[in-house]
Design an enzyme around this catalytic site. Structure first.
Site, PDB file in Angstrom:
ATOM      1  N   ILE A 161      14.255 -86.651  26.812  1.00 13.93           N
ATOM      2  CA  ILE A 161      14.045 -86.866  28.248  1.00 13.93           C
ATOM      3  C   ILE A 161      15.208 -86.328  29.082  1.00 13.93           C
ATOM      4  O   ILE A 161      15.451 -86.784  30.194  1.00 13.93           O
ATOM      5  CB  ILE A 161      13.756 -88.350  28.544  1.00 13.93           C
ATOM      6  CG1 ILE A 161      14.933 -89.246  28.127  1.00 13.93           C
ATOM      7  CG2 ILE A 161      12.502 -88.780  27.821  1.00 13.93           C
ATOM      8  CD1 ILE A 161      14.739 -90.725  28.532  1.00 13.93           C
ATOM      9  N   GLY A 162      15.891 -85.359  28.491  1.00  6.84           N
ATOM     10  CA  GLY A 162      17.012 -84.758  29.194  1.00  6.84           C
ATOM     11  C   GLY A 162      18.333 -85.303  28.705  1.00  6.84           C
ATOM     12  O   GLY A 162      19.398 -84.929  29.185  1.00  6.84           O
ATOM     13  N   ALA A 192      25.125 -96.526  15.560  1.00 11.83           N
ATOM     14  CA  ALA A 192      24.998 -96.289  17.008  1.00 11.83           C
ATOM     15  C   ALA A 192      24.122 -97.356  17.645  1.00 11.83           C
ATOM     16  O   ALA A 192      23.122 -97.772  17.075  1.00 11.83           O
ATOM     17  CB  ALA A 192      24.400 -94.908  17.262  1.00 11.83           C
ATOM     18  N   LYS A 193      24.500 -97.771  18.856  1.00 11.04           N
ATOM     19  CA  LYS A 193      23.765 -98.864  19.512  1.00 11.04           C
ATOM     20  C   LYS A 193      23.031 -98.448  20.797  1.00 11.04           C
ATOM     21  O   LYS A 193      22.305 -99.253  21.361  1.00 11.04           O
ATOM     22  CB  LYS A 193      24.739-100.002  19.850  1.00 11.04           C
ATOM     23  CG  LYS A 193      25.436-100.593  18.604  1.00 11.04           C
ATOM     24  CD  LYS A 193      26.069-101.946  18.857  1.00 11.04           C
ATOM     25  CE  LYS A 193      27.298-101.879  19.727  1.00 11.04           C
ATOM     26  NZ  LYS A 193      28.031-103.186  19.787  1.00 11.04           N
ATOM     27  N   GLY A 194      23.218 -97.213  21.257  1.00 14.37           N
ATOM     28  CA  GLY A 194      22.470 -96.767  22.452  1.00 14.37           C
ATOM     29  C   GLY A 194      23.327 -96.783  23.699  1.00 14.37           C
ATOM     30  O   GLY A 194      24.035 -97.739  23.976  1.00 14.37           O
ATOM     31  N   SER A 211      17.221 -97.395  26.083  1.00  8.77           N
ATOM     32  CA  SER A 211      18.395 -96.937  25.320  1.00  8.77           C
ATOM     33  C   SER A 211      18.145 -97.023  23.824  1.00  8.77           C
ATOM     34  O   SER A 211      19.069 -97.214  23.031  1.00  8.77           O
ATOM     35  CB  SER A 211      19.644 -97.758  25.677  1.00  8.77           C
ATOM     36  OG  SER A 211      19.813 -97.821  27.065  1.00  8.77           O
ATOM     37  N   GLY A 219      22.193 -95.038  27.026  1.00 14.57           N
ATOM     38  CA  GLY A 219      21.552 -94.659  28.296  1.00 14.57           C
ATOM     39  C   GLY A 219      21.701 -95.667  29.412  1.00 14.57           C
ATOM     40  O   GLY A 219      22.116 -95.338  30.522  1.00 14.57           O
ATOM     41  N   GLU A 220      21.332 -96.891  29.154  1.00 15.22           N
ATOM     42  CA  GLU A 220      21.349 -97.885  30.216  1.00 15.22           C
ATOM     43  C   GLU A 220      22.696 -98.583  30.392  1.00 15.22           C
ATOM     44  O   GLU A 220      23.119 -98.833  31.523  1.00 15.22           O
ATOM     45  CB  GLU A 220      20.218 -98.882  29.988  1.00 15.22           C
ATOM     46  CG  GLU A 220      18.901 -98.255  30.433  1.00 15.22           C
ATOM     47  CD  GLU A 220      17.699 -98.722  29.671  1.00 15.22           C
ATOM     48  OE1 GLU A 220      17.753 -98.732  28.425  1.00 15.22           O
ATOM     49  OE2 GLU A 220      16.705 -99.090  30.322  1.00 15.22           O
ATOM     50  N   GLY A 254      19.405 -85.244  25.456  1.00 13.38           N
ATOM     51  CA  GLY A 254      19.973 -84.568  24.292  1.00 13.38           C
ATOM     52  C   GLY A 254      19.462 -85.097  22.970  1.00 13.38           C
ATOM     53  O   GLY A 254      20.132 -84.971  21.939  1.00 13.38           O
TER      54      GLY A 254
HETATM   55 MO1  MOS Z   1      14.395 -96.770  30.630  1.00 16.46          MO
HETATM   56  S1  MOS Z   1      14.029 -97.932  32.272  1.00 16.46           S
HETATM   57  O1  MOS Z   1      13.956 -97.823  29.419  1.00 16.46           O
HETATM   58  O2  MOS Z   1      13.591 -95.344  30.672  1.00 16.46           O
END
Ligand code: MOS
Length: 764
Positions: free
Chosen positions: A487-488, A716-718, A529, A720-721, A490
């Site tokens: 989703i952009g 790894a735990k994520g 995430s 993104g958020e 990587g």
């Molecule tokens: Mo995120 S709000 O789980 O894309």
């Protein structure tokens, strides 16, 4: 508690555990800074996004939307529109096959795809397919609709008033308030030496992805192919099949690229179903992408929240009580999120009460938005923590360090596999120069500097199911087959890195097949995430299986026990005698078979334990007391997301998260007109997302790696958020530090600041 539906999907019994894989020690590829494997395609324009799809004979579609905040369709006349040039089909509620319940699976109450009760501006009334997009849009204008306009409600208060217009049968409450309690709040408050109490609000924000939402649909007999700008092809797959009442096996959803989603593209949109229906009746492929304006009003938002917080603590900073009461509105249709979650779990505290309430209003529906509920919660909780620190005369970092939990108190006190919260506070403070900054004398001029901190956790870190297939061909090249969308963020790159780590194959020899329900295996949508911690271990398991098969073949040919062999680059080497080796390409078994296939699945999460990322953000701001203008001049993000898979995209994720946090803090707000109930800033000019001028050059990412060997096979735990939750609160705290007044309502605009300065002046 209200669960976040897109975070569910942990169904351990449906997956077999991945093979035993010891944690990585030294790594050759994983954790390094690697540019995106598809970077050139993305920047050169050779990457084909769903919006770019062009098919022979393709028609273009557009949707007629309700111009009112609340209305009913009395009559609809398409006769003039049907005669417009290029028009091939028009769909309304009356069209055969168009009476489709929505949302078919998850949400109640159910409505239909062209519901005659229109509950917000933008609700779908009709759709047209024509030879060109302009012809379709012209035809929309020729459709005559008689609306019965209804009174509308825009705020929680209005919606709950007696006699308020009702959006759904059963009233305007989505559900009874979700209350959580532990210990005794009253007792906790009475034991406190200091209590702070305040109400905070956050504005409604729009996701504004670069690529608008939309689909291309094409039928071949009874088989449907959909190209969709989506975070999860399998989520779209399921909804399309269910809405159209066709077998899942007959539906193929492809989502190779997508230009941003941030949670707004986790689910199937009505537009996808409408495109499929139009394609069916015209027997032509149909492209239906929303306009930029539609993307603002109809594809979700981060709902506005009002949060009342009460905190109590002993003189030494030990928390004795937390109360967090949240009301919000997810708009005209059900949307769920638990805003209070972090408030009840981030700090050690025995006496806690929270409540989450959600009501219907006549506005666009919320969708998950990068850490749903959490940035709002941080905005309130972390500002309250700062007020508490000030009341106690304590340093804000010290106050937080005093209350570090080792377990998830909200989830039965289950221990965390790793807790980097304290390290994020300490290492972040060091990287920021916190003590020095706070000790420095404030400048005398009208521009004041301030420093703020805010902490956060993200309660989830992936899990099964996820299946990845890795194929090693006889020439040493590899195919990586995964269901996940990139989703952009990587995803393709870090997944390739994991395979490269295990098989020693260089990245350029790895080809990727992904995000296609026809050719790849199920995984949850890329969101929450979860992609790194869910899909990464499956990729490692698949590569591991290929390696095992390869070593078994080599052992036979080298006449050595398989335990003695290891894969090193393009060779299989004996660990006892390094002169005994065999090139991968020379393995006869591989030559004979042509390909070795490894199927990897994500194993279950550790039993009785909780895996979660933590983060602490530090902000430096300048506030101009003459104009009320706030500039963010420096940010440090200390992230415990476990082992970084790709340190470059890890940092990029954090930079993006910080920018979004600046948006929440300073600029972003959906504005609804009180007279009409319509959104007045549904465009990129009037809806202010941060630009380069709002973002400081000085941003630093501190990766706190707790060496978590329990969380999953990658450590790894994520990221993104957790990269965006604390940012806005840290900025708000820095503003308060700079000028001694606190903006409790987001965004922190010059007008709000000026008002506070005036009040301060009046008080003298
Ligand atoms: Mo995120 S709000 O789980 O894309």
């Amino acid at each position: 508690m209200v669960e976040l539906y897109w975070l569910q999907g942990a169904v351990p019994e449906t997956t077999k555990p991945s093979p035993e894989m010891p944690p990585w020690k030294e790594t050759a590829v994983v954790g390094k800074r690697v540019p995106r494997v598809d970077g050139y395609d993305r920047v050169s324009g050779s990457a084909v996004y769903p919006r770019d799809i062009l098919l022979p004979d393709m028609l273009h579609a557009a949707i007629l939307r309700c111009p009112h905040a609340h209305a009913k369709v009395k009559k609809i006349d398409v006769s003039a529109a049907e005669k417009m040039p290029g028009v091939r089909a028009i769909l309304t509620a009356q069209s055969p096959g168009a009476d489709i319940p929505w949302f078919p699976r998850r949400d109640k109450p159910s409505t239909s795809i062209f519901d005659q009760h229109l509950r917000c501006e933008g609700d779908e009334v009709a759709a047209v397919a024509a030879d060109t997009l302009l012809q379709a849009q012209d035809a929309l204008k020729a459709i005559k609709v008689q609306y019965e306009e209804l009174p509308f409600v825009l705020s929680v208060e209005e919606a709950l008033k007696e006699g308020a217009p009702v959006l759904h049968e059963g009233g305007n409450r989505v559900a009874p308030p979700a209350v959580y309690e532990r210990g005794d709040l009253k007792k906790g408050l009475s034991e406190a030496d200091a209590v702070v109490e305040r109400t905070y609000t956050t504005a409604c924000e729009i996701h504004v992805p670069m690529e608008v939402h939309g689909s291309v649909a094409k039928w071949d007999g009874n088989r449907l192919t959909v190209w969709d700008s989506t975070q999860g092809v399998f989520a779209v797959h399921e909804t399309v099949a269910e809405a159209l009442k066709i077998p899942m096996a007959n539906v193929r959803v492809i989502g190779h690229y997508m230009g941003g989603g941030f949670g707004s593209k986790l689910e199937c949109g009505k537009y996808t179903i409408i495109a499929a229906l139009l394609a069916k009746v015209t027997a032509r492929p149909v492209k239906l992408f929303l306009t930029r304006e539609e993307t603002f009003t109809m594809t979700g938002n981060r709902p506005p929240n009002k949060m009342s917080v009460r905190l109590g603590a002993k003189k030494d900073g030990t928390l004795t009580a937390i109360e967090f009461l949240s009301t919000g509105t997810g708009g005209a249709y059900p949307a769920s999120a638990t805003t209070s979650f972090m408030a009840t779990d981030l700090y050690l505290c025995p006496n806690v009460k929270s409540s989450d309430e959600n009501v219907f209003t006549n506005a666009g529906r919320a969708r998950p938005f990068r850490a749903p509920g959490f940035p709002q919660c941080a905005w309130a909780l972390e500002q309250a923590m700062d007020e508490l620190a000030a009341r106690l005369g304590m340093d804000p970092v010290e106050l937080r360090l005093k209350n570090i939990p080792k377990t998830s108190q909200r989830r039965g006190n289950q221990p965390y596999t790793s807790t980097g919260l304290a390290d994020c506070l300490r290492e972040g403070a060091k990287a920021f120069g916190w003590n020095e900054a706070r000790a420095r004398k404030k400048p005398d001029g009208p521009v004041k500097k301030g420093f703020g901190v805010a902490a956060s956790l993200w309660g989830y870190a992936g899990g099964p199911p996820s299946t990845v297939i890795v194929k090693l061909f006889s020439d040493g090249s590899v195919n990586l087959n995964m269901g996940a969308a990139d989703i952009g963020t990587g995803t393709k790159t870090f997944m390739s890195m994991i395979v490269s780590e295990e098989l020693g194959v260089p990245l350029e020899k790895i080809q990727i097949e992904h995000a296609d329900t026809g050719t790849t295996q199920y995984t949850a949508p890329s969101g929450g995430s979860k992609t790194v911690p869910s899909d990464g271990p499956a990729a490692r398991a698949a590569a591991w299986e290929v390696k095992k098969k390869l070593l078994a073949l080599a052992a036979e040919e080298m006449k050595l026990p398989v335990e003695e062999l290891m894969l090193s680059g393009a060779e299989i080497v004996s660990t006892k005698d390094s002169t005994k080796k065999l090139a991968v390409k020379a393995v006869k078994g591989l030559e004979r078979q042509q390909v070795l296939v490894g199927v990897g699945t994500r194993g279950p999460n550790p039993e009785g334990k909780i895996v979660t990322p933590f983060a602490v953000h530090f902000a430096e701001v300048e506030v101009d007391e003459r104009t009320g203008e706030v500039r963010v001049t420096r940010l440090v993000a200390a992230q415990d997301s476990g082992r970084p898979m790709n340190r470059l995209t890890y940092d990029c994720q954090v930079f993006g998260g910080l920018v979004m946090g600046i948006g929440l803090a300073r600029t972003e707000e959906r504005v609804l007109d009180r007279q009409t109930g319509k959104m007045v800033n549904a465009n990129w000019h009037d809806y202010k997302i941060p630009t380069a001028l709002d973002v400081p050059v000085d941003q630093k990412v501190v990766a706190v790696d707790p060496g978590d060997t329990e969380c999953n096979a990658t450590g790894a735990k994520g990221i993104g958020e957790p990269a965006t939750i604390a940012t806005a609160a840290a900025i708000a705290n820095a503003v308060a530090d700079a000028v001694g007044v606190r903006v409790v309502d987001s965004p922190i605009t010059p007008i709000r600041m000026s008002q506070l300065f005036r009040e301060r002046q009046k008080k003298g």
